[in-house]
Structures are given as structure tokens and as C-alpha cells.
Write an enzyme that holds these catalytic residues in place. Structure first.
Site, PDB file in Angstrom:
ATOM      1  N   ARG B 148      24.006  -0.319   5.366  1.00  0.00           N
ATOM      2  CA  ARG B 148      25.243   0.234   5.347  1.00  0.00           C
ATOM      3  C   ARG B 148      26.222   0.857   6.450  1.00  0.00           C
ATOM      4  O   ARG B 148      27.406   1.481   6.284  1.00  0.00           O
ATOM      5  CB  ARG B 148      24.983   1.645   4.233  1.00  0.00           C
ATOM      6  N   GLY B 208      12.830   3.824  -0.371  1.00  0.00           N
ATOM      7  CA  GLY B 208      11.225   3.737  -0.905  1.00  0.00           C
ATOM      8  C   GLY B 208      11.145   4.205  -1.881  1.00  0.00           C
ATOM      9  O   GLY B 208       9.933   4.442  -2.103  1.00  0.00           O
ATOM     10  N   GLU B 210      10.731   5.213  -4.498  1.00  0.00           N
ATOM     11  CA  GLU B 210      10.457   3.951  -5.872  1.00  0.00           C
ATOM     12  C   GLU B 210       9.967   3.357  -6.059  1.00  0.00           C
ATOM     13  O   GLU B 210       8.425   2.446  -6.329  1.00  0.00           O
ATOM     14  CB  GLU B 210      11.303   2.683  -6.091  1.00  0.00           C
ATOM     15  N   TRP B 260      18.299   8.531   2.684  1.00  0.00           N
ATOM     16  CA  TRP B 260      18.464   7.096   2.310  1.00  0.00           C
ATOM     17  C   TRP B 260      19.689   6.763   2.650  1.00  0.00           C
ATOM     18  O   TRP B 260      20.925   5.608   2.281  1.00  0.00           O
ATOM     19  CB  TRP B 260      18.086   6.320   1.173  1.00  0.00           C
ATOM     20  N   ASN B 278      15.210  10.539  -5.016  1.00  0.00           N
ATOM     21  CA  ASN B 278      14.028  11.374  -6.427  1.00  0.00           C
ATOM     22  C   ASN B 278      13.248  11.584  -6.696  1.00  0.00           C
ATOM     23  O   ASN B 278      12.755  10.910  -5.079  1.00  0.00           O
ATOM     24  CB  ASN B 278      14.575  10.098  -7.519  1.00  0.00           C
ATOM     25  N   ASP B 321      15.166  10.017 -12.112  1.00  0.00           N
ATOM     26  CA  ASP B 321      16.293   9.741 -11.026  1.00  0.00           C
ATOM     27  C   ASP B 321      17.724   9.796 -10.821  1.00  0.00           C
ATOM     28  O   ASP B 321      18.196   8.888 -10.427  1.00  0.00           O
ATOM     29  CB  ASP B 321      16.650   7.773 -11.425  1.00  0.00           C
ATOM     30  N   ASP B 323      18.498  11.370  -7.581  1.00  0.00           N
ATOM     31  CA  ASP B 323      18.612  11.803  -6.300  1.00  0.00           C
ATOM     32  C   ASP B 323      19.791  11.865  -6.178  1.00  0.00           C
ATOM     33  O   ASP B 323      21.014  12.361  -6.648  1.00  0.00           O
ATOM     34  CB  ASP B 323      19.545  10.179  -5.724  1.00  0.00           C
TER      35      ASP B 323
END
Lengths: 153, 566
Positions: B148, B208, B210, B260, B278, B321, B323
Site C-alpha cells: 500500500r 496474516g 487468516e 495491516w 479479525n 471477518d 476487521d
């Protein structure tokens, strides 16, 4: 039904690991494997060749014991011109390899993980001149998570 | 007879074969004078875009007004930068161009996928230097080979790599100054965040979530790379918040809460405001009973020492999920120091940023079925994957009513502009054992490819919707607001739009040839304003818009400007 133990023999029997037999080229990942040598100062070295009419790297899988600097000797024994595009921190390294030539490359790679390298001309990459550099090891202790050791696959 | 080999010499940097003119590979030392004070006052030099959001406040607002509602219909492409991709790269099917271009006194610093960093002439688009980090082909990437953007200060360019390194590059040459590893790729950690420079520190976070990791925020000394602090976002047993995790077992050790997305910062409170990711496993709450702090939270972290000062959890015990990594936009209203945050769960939160107290909360998307949050912040879950093997459909889907891509706030209009994704999904709980580096979702998930819609919606600080520009597809790119009373917003189908910031009227549109999933910025060189937008569809499109999984990738940065006057 084939098992893993039959792999080398079956590759040869089917002609998957050579040019213009089973497929048009050599199927990626079916070539030879080699290990880099580590010098006393921790730097590594290895030789990678292109043998006549194989259009494949030898070794096509090169294993480094850990991340860091490696010096490669690149030899083109083939009767055609190829080149090499190699992974390295900073920029990828490129070298032109005319028939019967020998060159060098200095790479810096992090471990662990693996990286592809290839000859980016024509379709050398699809015919078999795509290889892998595998870097063994773990990340530095300070980069690991503060948690108990976890189960792995 | 032995024939001597032809000497092929030594392999050279591929960048030397990119048409550079001699001496053209060194950038002027524009970053040497960029320091904390300048970043603190970034909007006082509107010709530049010095930090990820344009300023510490996260507003993604530029006071530049050369391009405005009266003349925007006349802007066109000024230059295009294309990088493409060669060879086999990690996530070859998921790379995407997501960066926020940074501009300092006519030089643009830009990060791409797969370890690329470029310095460009911001007036012409000519590449000055490039840096390429070698990214392992087999690195774990939950959501694509993306990055990003960079941060700049003290003559350096800071960037993270997919294999969880943070680098400092010399801003004039692109050569590495220092390189630190701050994540464990064997644990499934990676890095995608744009760093943030505050004082003498470079702040980065991990990806990370997930893969069942333990999320953290890290600070390094910007001159030396020396570690300053690490702040874990899931407490260990015995630490504050640990009672929100099961007392037995190691659910906390795999708990997620990754940082992130770049934090915002208030120098008066001395706090970083960072959203956390999450919990893991994403959809199987049965193995992690409790609220699971500090997942899905807005967390205020002391920038000097890395201590958590307060938190506000947007979705306790998340099983969708959701976040909360979305930006925390700092603004003032009625004399109060506030923070605005559009969450994946579909609600717009306004908090008192001095203490985390809830000021107001309101939904910003039409369809919310997972549960409800009352005006006073009480959360009630309604629909969620609970029973093994039973499909459950809910809105918003796991990409959220707004993904990571950012809203903007114009202090001139007093409005927030948010890219909205109104799309649902079906999750079916499938419990699995944890294995390090293996995806740890706890469900099979399928996002809807029908009955989806989107918008750019304008809200005031009270949570009242003031206008809405509707789109047939979800809006998946960051928004840019300017002093020209414009809101720039890209579409998944490639159109780049300029809307009237006061009415939402579409004033200008350009088809960029690939979908938008990035951070447009604006700057000025030699008296000419440019709007720069990275274009390149990809990433986790199966999560936010699976109906466009087959769309072309693209990998271009396009800048727009008014015609030059002779």
C-alpha cells in the site's frame, strides 16, 4: 497408480523430463537438484549449467542452506543462446549467455522460501529454463511471534 | 581440443536495461529535509503528499483547488507509468496496484506488488530508480501480492515486503540502507502496510490474520533500523484483556488482530490510532469463546513506548471477518477531538479520541443482517455460522460494507466520503485443527455474485447521510477529497470519477482500462496540479467482488491534469 517412489522412473518413462517427448518441452520441476556450497565466511557458491539441447537448468532446483549472499557460475554449454534473470534483493540480475559462454552472478536472498529464475527469451521459460532457488532456515529469533511453539502440517 | 568459454561477464541489475540516460538514475535529495515537523504540518505544503493519508489525521484531503468543479471536465491524462510483470511471481493471479503515491518536491515515490519500489519524475513519469526486493514465490498471502505504499523522511524511503521485512532505502539512489525482519513467514505472517513515520520512528504492522498468527504493531528507529517496541494486539495469559479469550488452550496465540493498515496520529494525545483485524479462525467462534480483545478494535497506542492506552471494539467475538482495520479519521467538532471510523460491519463510529468514548454510531450501508448495534453501542449478533455444515447468509459479506480502502473527509464541507460495498456472502462452518502457515478460516465461504451494489456516500459528523452517488457495483477504491470541492473515486470497472463534493453530481469520468483498488493522491509541480491514481485490478477480488474475478489486471499509474497553457 503411481507412488512417490516411482517418480524418477516414471518421469523418464513418460518423457516428462526431456525436450519434445511427452510434452513439447521439459515439464517444470522435473529437472535435477543441487546444493550450494557454503564458504567459511558464510557466503555460498554454486554452478548452474545449460546442457546441449536440454533447454533446462542443471540443477533446476538449487538449495541454499540459509539466506544471504551467493555467487553463481552460469555456464551455457548449449549450441543456442540463452540468458538468465535471477532474483536478488535490490534488483533482479540479468546476464546474456551466448553459445558456449560462462558468466557470474552475485545474489542476495532472504530465507526461508523459494524463488524462480529463468531465461526470459523466446519461450525458454516454458520449454524448461525455469528453475528454483530454495532458501532453507528460519527468520531471526527477534522476528518470531511470542507464543508457544505451534503445530505444523 | 578444448574450446575456451566466451566470457559472459557478471550479471547486472535489470534496471540498467530500462532506457535510463546516464546520470538519470539519481533523484535530487528532496527527502533529506523531510522530518517530523514537516510531516506534522504536511497540509501546509499542499504541493506535496508527504505521508500515506496526506496528513497524520487520515483525512485524505488536499487543499489544492486548481482542478475544481468548474474545470474538472477539462482534465486528461498527463502521463502514464507502467511496470507490468515478468517471470513467475508470488500470487501471480492476485497482484494488484494499491499504493498511495508519495510526492516530495516533484519526485514521486511509489510501491508496487512483489517488492517493487520506484522513484519517478512526478512531472513526466520518467523512472529515476527502482528497487526490487526478492519475494519468495511460496510466501503466504491471504489476499494477494499487494503493497500500500511507502513512507519518506530523513533522506530515506521506507517500505515493507511481502516476506515481512521493513526496509530503508536511500531516497536518491534506491539502495538499501537497512533491512529488518519483523514477521515470521513460517508462521504465515506477511506485510502489506504503508509505513508511518512519527518522530524518530517508523511504524509498521503485520499481515496474516487468516493464518492464525498473533497481530502486532512495531516501531523501528528510522536512522538505524533498531527495534523500538512491539505491541501485540492479542494479550498473553495474565495481561489485560486476556480474560476475553478461553482460559485453557492457546486460542490467544492464534488470535489474529493484525494491524495491516496504516495508523493515524494525533501529536496532542501522542497516540497512534490503529484498527485491528479479525480474530482467527475467522468464522468459527466456538474455539475462541469471549470478546477476543483486541480484535476488530480501534486501539490507541502511545507512540513513544507502544503501550495500549484505550480501545474500542467494534465487533466483539466476530464470526463474519469484520476487521476494523479501516482508517481512523481525526477531526474536530464542537470543540471535541473526535475520530471517525467506517467499519467493515456496516456502522460508522465516531469516538472521542482522547479516551475512546463512543459519541455516535450509525449504519452507512443499506443491508446489515449479521446483527445490530444500538445508538449506545450495544451489539447483538443475529445471523452467524454456528452449526457445523449449515450455510448462513449475511450482509455485509466478509469484505465488509467498506473494505480497507479509505474514506476521505473534507474540512471545507465537513463531510465524510465513503466507498460503500453492499454485498452479502454465505459462510458454512467447517471446523479444522490449527496448523502453522495453513489458512485458518473455520468455514467455507462464498461471496454473492448477484444483487450487489455500491456507492460513494457522504455523511456528516452526526451520521446523517447528505448525498449518495450510486453505482451498480460495489465501490472498492479509496476516495480523495480536494479543496476544489471534488471527490475522486475509482470504479471496479475502470472508470475514474470526479464528483461534486457538495452534491455528489458526477462531473467527470475517464476509463482507465482496469479496475481501481488503490489510493489516489494529488500534488502540484511547477504550478500544475496532478491527480495520480494507481490502476490494477486484483487482490482478494473473490472476497469483495467475485463477479469481476475474470477482469484484466492492469498495472499502471495514471496522472491527470488540466491542459498546459502555452
Amino acid at each position: 497408480m503411481t507412488t512417490a517412489q516411482d517418480r524418477a522412473g516414471l518421469l523418464d518413462e513418460l518423457g516428462l523430463d526431456a525436450q519434445n517427448k511427452a510434452a513439447l518441452g521439459q515439464v517444470l520441476g522435473t529437472g535435477t537438484i543441487g546444493q550450494a556450497t557454503e564458504r567459511a565466511d558464510g557466503r555460498m557458491e554454486a554452478t548452474i549449467r545449460i546442457r546441449p539441447d536440454e533447454i533446462s537448468w542443471d540443477p533446476s532446483i538449487l538449495v541454499m542452506p540459509h539466506g544471504g549472499d551467493i555467487e553463481l557460475e552460469l555456464i551455457n554449454d548449449d549450441l543456442n543462446t540463452h540468458c538468465a534473470l535471477l532474483p536478488s534483493n535490490g534488483d533482479r540480475k540479468f546476464i546474456w549467455l551466448v553459445n558456449h559462454s560462462r558468466g557470474r552472478a552475485k545474489l542476495n536472498l532472504d530465507g526461508p522460501g523459494y524463488y524462480w529464475f529463468s531465461s526470459p527469451t523466446g519461450n525458454d521459460e516454458g520449454r524448461g529454463l525455469t528453475g528454483a532457488i530454495v532458501v532453507l532456515g528460519d527468520v531471526p529469533p527477534e522476528a518470531r511471534l511470542d507464543r508457544p511453539d505451534q503445530p505444523r502440517p | 581440443m578444448t574450446v575456451e568459454y566466451v566470457d559472459a561477464g557478471e550479471a547486472i541489475d535489470q534496471g540498467n536495461l530500462s532506457g535510463k540516460v546516464p546520470g538519470g538514475d539519481v533523484a535530487p535529495p528532496v527527502v533529506r529535509g523531510v522530518n517530523y515537523e514537516r510531516i506534522l504540518n504536511a497540509r501546509s505544503e499542499p504541493q506535496n503528499w508527504l505521508t500515506y493519508y496526506g496528513a497524520y489525521n487520515g483525512q485524505r484531503y488536499s487543499p489544492l483547488d486548481q482542478i475544481n468543479t468548474e474545470n474538472v471536465k477539462r482534465i486528461g491524462p498527463a502521463w502514464v507509468f507502467q511496470a507490468g510483470t515478468t517471470g513467475m511471481i508470488a500470487g501471480a493471479s492476485t497482484y494488484s496496484f494499491e499504493a498511495a503515491p508519495i510526492v516530495v518536491d516533484g519526485i514521486m515515490f511509489l510501491a508496487g506488488w512483489d517488492g517493487w519500489v520506484w522513484a519517478l519524475d512526478a512531472k513526466t513519469g520518467v523512472e529515476i530508480w527502482r528497487y526490487k526486493h526478492a519475494v519468495p514465490f511460496d510466501v503466504s498471502l491471504c489476499c494477494g501480492n499487494v503493497n500500500r505504499g511507502v513512507a519518506v523522511a530523513a533522506g530515506k524511503v521506507f517500505v515493507v515486503t511481502a516476506n515481512a521485512h521493513v526496509l530503508a532505502l536511500d531516497a536518491t539512489t534506491g539502495k538499501r540502507v537497512w533491512d529488518k525482519t519483523y514477521g515470521d513467514v513460517r508462521a504465515g505472517e506477511s506485510a502489506t502496510v504503508a509505513p508511518l513515520v512519527v518522530k524518530d520512528k517508523v511504524i509498521v504492522g503485520s499481515s496474516g490474520g487468516e493464518f492464525g498468527v498473533r497481530g502486532h504493531l512495531d516501531a523501528f528507529n528510522l536512522e538505524t533500523g533498531e527495534y523500538q517496541w512491539r505491541c501485540y494486539m492479542v494479550p498473553k495469559p495474565g495481561e489485560p484483556g486476556a480474560d476475553t479469550w478461553p482460559a485453557d488452550g492457546e486460542a490467544w496465540a492464534r488470535g489474529g488482530a493484525n494491524c495491516w493498515i496504516t495508523a493515524t496520529f494525533d501529536p496532542e494525545t501522542n497516540l497512534l490510532y490503529v484498527g485491528t483485524g479479525n480474530p482467527a479462525p475467522d468464522f468459527d467462534g466456538g474455539v475462541r469463546e469471549g470478546d477476543n480483545l483486541y480484535t476488530d478494535s480501534i486501539v490507541a497506542v502511545d507512540v513513544d513506548g507502544g503501550q495500549i492506552r484505550w480501545h474500542y471494539q467494534c465487533t466483539p467475538h466476530d464470526v463474519w471477518d469484520y476487521d476494523s482495520i479501516g482508517e481512523c479519521i481525526l477531526f474536530e467538532s464542537d470543540g471535541r477531538k473526535l475520530l471517525g471510523h467506517f467499519d467493515k460491519n456496516g456502522y460508522f463510529f465516531v469516538l472521542d479520541r482522547t479516551n475512546g468514548a463512543l459519541v455516535q454510531i450509525t449504519p452507512f450501508v443499506d443491508r446489515i443482517t449479521w446483527g445490530a448495534i444500538t445508538r449506545d453501542g450495544q451489539v447483538t449478533a443475529k445471523v452467524y455460522p454456528d452449526e457445523e455444515g449449515v450455510p448462513v447468509h449475511f450482509y455485509p459479506g466478509p469484505a465488509g460494507a467498506k473494505e480497507w480502502t479509505h474514506a476521505a473527509y473534507s474540512p471545507k464541507t465537513g463531510l465524510f466520503y465513503v466507498p460503500v460495498q453492499d454485498v452479502g456472502a454465505t459462510a458454512t462452518r467447517r471446523r479444522r485443527e490449527f496448523r502453522e502457515s495453513i489458512p485458518y478460516w473455520g468455514a467455507g465461504v462464498q461471496v454473492d455474485i448477484e444483487e450487489m451494489t455500491g456507492s460513494i456516500s457522504a455523511f456528516d459528523a452526526a451520521g446523517d447521510e447528505r448525498w449518495r452517488w450510486r453505482n451498480e457495483l460495489p465501490m472498492c477504491a479509496s476516495v480523495l477529497a480536494t479543496g476544489g470541492d471534488l471527490v475522486f473515486a475509482g470504479e471496479p470497472t475502470g472508470e475514474f470519477n470526479a464528483l461534486d463534493a457538495r452534491t455528489g453530481e458526477l462531473l467527470w469520468q475517464f476509463q482507465c482500462g482496469s479496475g481501481h483498488h488503490s489510493n489516489p493522491t494529488t500534488y502540484m509541480v511547477d504550478g500544475r496540479q496532478y491527480v495520480a491514481v494507481p490502476v490494477g485490478w486484483g487482490a482478494w477480488s473473490e472476497g469483495f467482488l467475485p463477479g469481476m474475478l475474470g477482469a484484466g489486471h492492469g498495472s499502471a499509474l495514471i496522472t491527470f491534469a488540466l491542459p498546459e497553457t502555452s
